[in-house]
Design a protein around this motif. Structure first.
Motif, mmCIF file in Angstrom:
data_model
loop_
_atom_site.group_PDB
_atom_site.id
_atom_site.type_symbol
_atom_site.label_atom_id
_atom_site.label_comp_id
_atom_site.label_asym_id
_atom_site.label_seq_id
_atom_site.Cartn_x
_atom_site.Cartn_y
_atom_site.Cartn_z
ATOM 1 N N LEU A 32 0.857 -1.179 0.000
ATOM 2 C CA LEU A 32 0.000 0.000 0.000
ATOM 3 C C LEU A 32 0.896 1.232 0.000
ATOM 4 O O LEU A 32 2.115 1.116 0.084
ATOM 5 N N SER A 33 0.315 2.401 -0.081
ATOM 6 C CA SER A 33 1.145 3.605 -0.138
ATOM 7 C C SER A 33 1.947 3.813 1.146
ATOM 8 O O SER A 33 3.061 4.342 1.090
ATOM 9 N N ASP A 50 4.748 -0.689 8.826
ATOM 10 C CA ASP A 50 4.833 0.702 8.383
ATOM 11 C C ASP A 50 5.944 0.755 7.335
ATOM 12 O O ASP A 50 7.094 0.431 7.618
ATOM 13 N N LYS A 51 5.594 1.144 6.134
ATOM 14 C CA LYS A 51 6.533 1.125 5.015
ATOM 15 C C LYS A 51 7.764 2.004 5.261
ATOM 16 O O LYS A 51 8.876 1.645 4.889
#
Length: 119
Positions: free
Chosen positions: A74-75, A97-98
């Motif tokens: 996801l973004s 969390d990216k």
């Protein structure tokens, strides 16, 4: 060997981990969950459909293989779905969390958790 609670703790110790669950893909029921940021019962049921769809597609293609993991990007988050090697109907679900995580290291840790989990 680790139990469900220990496994969830190990998954949440990964840098950037926000939430984790262990899910039965035959029923869609969450067997254990920890963390915050999303409804893990809804996520478990929804990701059960992802696993089922991939297995159905693999069967249609005649692939005689197994899923190591499924990554959804996801973004702002990574979602990792890892069916257990010994019990593929059960999967680990990890939300990262990216910006704060290392995806490669998280996948390695998820594999280790898979190998250590005793159900």
């Amino acid at each position: 060997m680790a139990n469900i609670k220990d496994t969830l703790g190990n998954l949440l110790s990964i840098d950037g981990a926000k939430a984790a669950a262990i899910v039965d893909s035959e029923s869609g029921m969450v067997l254990g969950k920890e963390g915050t940021g999303l409804d893990l019962d809804v996520a478990g049921a929804g990701n059960t459909e992802v696993v089922r769809a991939k297995l159905k597609t693999m069967k249609s293609l005649g692939l005689k293989d197994s899923i190591d993991d499924i990554l959804i990007t996801l973004s702002s988050q990574y979602h990792v779905i890892r069916p257990l090697a010994e019990r593929p109907s059960i999967f680990l679900y990890l939300v990262l969390d990216k910006a704060k995580s290392n995806l490669a290291l998280a996948r390695i840790k998820a594999k280790e958790c898979d190998e250590q989990l005793a159900l």
